[in-house]
Design an enzyme around this catalytic site. Structure first.
Site, PDB file in Angstrom:
ATOM      1  N   ARG A   1       0.852  -1.193   0.000  1.00  0.00           N
ATOM      2  CA  ARG A   1       0.000   0.000   0.000  1.00  0.00           C
ATOM      3  C   ARG A   1       0.885   1.241   0.000  1.00  0.00           C
ATOM      4  NH1 ARG A   1      -2.338   0.104   6.249  1.00  0.00           N
ATOM      5  NH2 ARG A   1      -0.303   0.073   7.218  1.00  0.00           N
TER       6      ARG A   1
ATOM      7  N   ASN B   1      -5.107   7.880   4.359  1.00  0.00           N
ATOM      8  CA  ASN B   1      -4.825   7.181   5.612  1.00  0.00           C
ATOM      9  C   ASN B   1      -3.353   7.322   5.945  1.00  0.00           C
ATOM     10  OD1 ASN B   1      -5.914   5.279   7.730  1.00  0.00           O
ATOM     11  ND2 ASN B   1      -4.152   4.094   7.010  1.00  0.00           N
ATOM     12  N   GLU B   2      -3.080   7.848   7.091  1.00  0.00           N
ATOM     13  CA  GLU B   2      -1.692   7.966   7.568  1.00  0.00           C
ATOM     14  C   GLU B   2      -0.745   8.404   6.453  1.00  0.00           C
ATOM     15  OE1 GLU B   2      -0.516   4.343   9.511  1.00  0.00           O
ATOM     16  OE2 GLU B   2      -1.466   4.942  11.368  1.00  0.00           O
TER      17      GLU B   2
ATOM     18  N   GLU C   1      -6.935   5.441  15.683  1.00  0.00           N
ATOM     19  CA  GLU C   1      -6.506   4.039  15.705  1.00  0.00           C
ATOM     20  C   GLU C   1      -5.630   3.803  16.921  1.00  0.00           C
ATOM     21  OE1 GLU C   1      -4.327   2.486  12.387  1.00  0.00           O
ATOM     22  OE2 GLU C   1      -5.482   3.628  10.944  1.00  0.00           O
TER      23      GLU C   1
HETATM   24  C1  GLA Z   1      -1.704   1.818  10.721  1.00  0.00           C
HETATM   25  C2  GLA Z   1      -2.688   1.816   9.580  1.00  0.00           C
HETATM   26  C3  GLA Z   1      -3.698   0.718   9.656  1.00  0.00           C
HETATM   27  C4  GLA Z   1      -3.042  -0.542  10.130  1.00  0.00           C
HETATM   28  C5  GLA Z   1      -2.383  -0.311  11.444  1.00  0.00           C
HETATM   29  C6  GLA Z   1      -1.763  -1.540  12.042  1.00  0.00           C
HETATM   30  O1  GLA Z   1      -2.078   2.569  11.777  1.00  0.00           O
HETATM   31  O2  GLA Z   1      -3.361   3.027   9.424  1.00  0.00           O
HETATM   32  O3  GLA Z   1      -4.267   0.559   8.383  1.00  0.00           O
HETATM   33  O4  GLA Z   1      -2.092  -0.942   9.191  1.00  0.00           O
HETATM   34  O5  GLA Z   1      -1.343   0.612  11.257  1.00  0.00           O
HETATM   35  O6  GLA Z   1      -1.156  -1.281  13.270  1.00  0.00           O
END
Ligand code: GLA
Length: 683
Positions: A112, A150-151, A310
């Site tokens: 990803r 995302n991140e 998260e």
């Molecule tokens: C990150 C990602 C998630 C997942 C977690 C696993 O925070 O945003 O998609 O991969 O790590 O700890």
């Protein structure tokens, strides 16, 4: 315009990836979400390949059904743009969009975030799907927030390809007003024949034989953060056009191992600040990391509440050995984030994956199903969060600020420094820990922040500081505030140029010291400290401590010596100094004192500054944090020591998790447990 998240009480949920499961499972998902009290889930984070099976062809049927189902069960959706994971077809069509590492190796897709942040093809494809998604779901009743990407930068913060090189040059032209001479000056390119005569000669700092130019490298890090921010802003703008009233967030990663993005620049671009935080299996006191991260995130949010987007219910899957959580730890962890200002708690992820790269990552609903400790803890946490609904919106109360700066962090850790042992996060945490143990509330601030709300400002590590930041901090001390500065601070300006005339450069005068030479210590080496530091509280009880990591030949230039070295080449030289300024003072810590000595020193400094803990008489092992609401304070008491305690509280208080009225004026914190006390305070 800043938009608010419209979820009642505290948000509770996690990443929900129903596309990984047959539809029969979904009914059980929403039923169990109801049982756990889940009221918001993040959906669609990695669904791009399923939503857009080929370029410009969309299939929203599954997502329609997911959102309708959630809505029918009263669960709100934090709807993500799926742009963190472009599909395979995209990379076959646009292979140049794959990132290149510093050694010139083009990476492949198959995981990803395998895209170059500067790729025009990626940007176009990402904005297109964000627009289509935004328009389709702007008015869907389940959708309460956009989760942009995302991140950002988790796996692709730096790409060294030719497209990135062009983007870097554009960014540099902007920064240096199209003036190549200004860049040459800033980068000090007279050194090692690095002078540039043409913008096109400038490359990303690709792998090279010797030490790279530090300012080149620092500007590169600034550029990489800005380049991803530009993508985030572009997606956010597209979504705002489609749905002007919906708030947007992107999940930050303020945690120990991630330093790629300057979130001071990111936070103002988002309506809601959210963060992801994971524990490091080897950290015996992860609770301190949670607290520090939470304080940084709340500060990024300008003191306003934020969301924990998260964390994990148990073990993660990406460390060498992935530690599960002990009894009560899930609850302590989650409520510690709430204590630090989170108005919502979410996990990665709802249901533990059966297949794929994260099949060994814990989740709210584990592989074992509902007959499991984690599930029972998850249901209990849902009950707890409902009981704490009124905490929503309450803010922090700090009188102490710690200076936190990504530029300084990046610059400190450039190659070819006096010592590789000097690490930003370790230093900040060393200073934060004793404050945490003492129950002192802390905000984090930029060097140029408004400091008028604080009595005490600490700069554990500020190697790089620009003139404005330095003037702001020294002005604080000169106007009667208490300032404490750690070693090797103020050393360079924003271009990494050494501030001449003696160290610690920008802070020399205010601290009343002048250093002519640095004496970093070897790993494991320490030097003795004598003097008033930690009188009767030093490690051996005799007022003597040790310093490690660093020492320097400080000469007093107005300051008094509080402690001096007792052995080694600097015997008798001041190691800790204090310079009075009216009612305030400026302290310099020219070494890293051992933990007990540092704790004693910071206690003395904060007592001088008049900073009190958030609650009196709290025994060791119990973390005390206060959030201030409109007409009550919420005192969080979290027992990490496993012993518990009975503690005095204000009259007419209520413990919210049990609902108990504390008529006897005491609250019981159970061993390993948590108490949250509503204290009515006259404002
Ligand atoms: C990150 C990602 C998630 C997942 C977690 C696993 O925070 O945003 O998609 O991969 O790590 O700890």
């Amino acid at each position: 315009m800043s938009r608010e998240l419209n979820v009642p009480g505290l948000a509770y949920g996690g990443d929900y990836n129903p596309e990984q499961w047959p539809e029969e499972v979904w009914a059980e998902d929403v039923r169990l979400m109801g049982e756990a009290g889940v009221n918001m889930v993040s959906v669609n984070i990695f669904s791009w390949a399923l939503l857009e099976p080929s370029e410009g062809v969309y299939d929203f049927a599954r997502l329609d059904r997911v959102l309708d189902l959630l809505h029918a069960h009263g669960i709100a959706a934090d709807l993500a743009t799926p742009t963190a994971a472009p599909p395979a077809w995209f990379f076959r069509a646009y292979p140049d969009a794959l990132p290149v590492d510093s050694g010139g190796r083009r990476l492949s897709y198959g995981s990803r975030q395998t895209f170059c942040p500067s790729s025009p093809a990626y940007r176009e494809a990402a904005l297109r799907i964000a627009r289509v998604l935004g328009e389709r779901y702007a008015d869907h009743p389940a959708v309460v927030m956009w989760h942009v990407h995302n991140e950002y930068g988790c796996h692709n913060a730096e790409c060294y390809c030719d497209t990135s090189a062009q983007a870097f040059r554009r960014w540099l032209r902007e920064r240096y007003g199209d003036d190549l001479a200004a860049l040459n000056h800033a980068w000090g390119t007279a050194f090692w024949s690095q002078w540039y005569y043409d913008w096109d000669e400038i490359l990303p700092p690709r792998a090279t034989g010797a030490v790279p130019n530090p300012t080149h490298r620092l500007d590169w890090r600034r550029f990489c953060s800005d380049e991803l921010l530009a993508l985030c802003k572009a997606e956010r703008a597209v979504l705002a056009e489609a749905a002007p009233a919906l708030p947007a967030t992107t999940n930050f990663m303020v945690m120990y191992n991630f330093d790629a993005l300057d979130y001071w620049r990111w936070a103002p671009e988002l309506d809601v600040v959210s963060n992801d935080h994971y524990l490091r299996s080897t950290d015996p006191e992860s609770e301190i990391d949670i607290a520090m991260s939470g304080d940084v995130v709340r500060s990024l949010a300008g003191g306003r509440p934020w969301l924990l987007m998260e964390h994990s219910t148990g073990a993660v899957n990406w460390q060498p050995v992935n530690r599960a959580k002990g009894p009560g730890e899930l609850r302590r962890n989650a409520l510690a984030h709430v204590a630090r200002g989170a108005d919502g708690i979410a996990y990665f992820q709802w249901r533990a994956a059966k297949a794929g790269a994260e099949q060994w990552h814990s989740a709210m609903l584990p592989h074992a199903g509902t007959d499991s400790v984690i599930w029972r803890d998850v249901v209990q946490l849902g009950t707890d969060l409902r009981a704490l609904a009124e905490v929503r919106g309450a803010v922090g109360t700090a009188e102490t600020a710690i200076v936190w700066d990504w530029d300084a962090r990046w610059a400190l850790e450039l190659p070819s420094q006096p010592s590789e042992e000097v690490r930003y996060l370790d230093l900040v945490r060393s200073w934060y820990e004793p404050l945490w143990r003492a129950g002192v509330a802390v905000d984090f601030v930029r060097p140029d922040a408004d400091l008028s709300a604080y009595r005490l400002v600490l700069a554990p590590s500020l190697y790089l500081v620009d003139d404005a930041g330095a003037a702001n901090l020294t002005g604080f001390a000169q106007r009667g505030g208490t300032l404490a500065v750690g070693f090797h601070s103020g050393a360079v300006d924003e271009n990494c140029h050494v501030r001449l005339g003696g160290y610690p450069g920008a802070f020399r005068e205010t601290l009343g010291v002048r250093t002519d030479e640095l004496f970093p210590l070897l790993p494991g080496e320490s030097v003795g400290l004598s003097g008033g530091v930690g009188e009767d509280r030093g490690r051996d009880g005799g007022g003597s401590g040790t310093g490690s990591v660093w020492s320097e030949r400080v000469r007093l230039a107005g300051a008094e010596a509080v402690a001096s070295y007792t052995n080694g080449p600097l015997t008798g030289v001041p190691a800790v100094t204090r310079q009075g300024h009216g009612t305030g003072a400026a302290w310099y810590l020219a070494t890293l004192p051992d933990p007990d000595t540092l704790a004693a020193l910071l206690e003395r400094i904060r007592e001088e500054a008049g900073v009190r803990p958030v609650a009196e008489g709290v025994p060791e092992g119990i973390e005390a944090v206060r959030r201030r609401g409109a007409d009550a304070d919420y005192l969080f008491l979290i027992d990490h020591g496993g012993v518990g305690a009975d503690l005095p509280v204000a009259a007419d208080s209520v413990e919210l998790l049990t609902g108990e009225r504390l008529t006897a004026g005491t609250v019981t914190v159970p061993p390993g447990g948590v108490a949250v006390v509503r204290e009515v305070v006259a404002r």
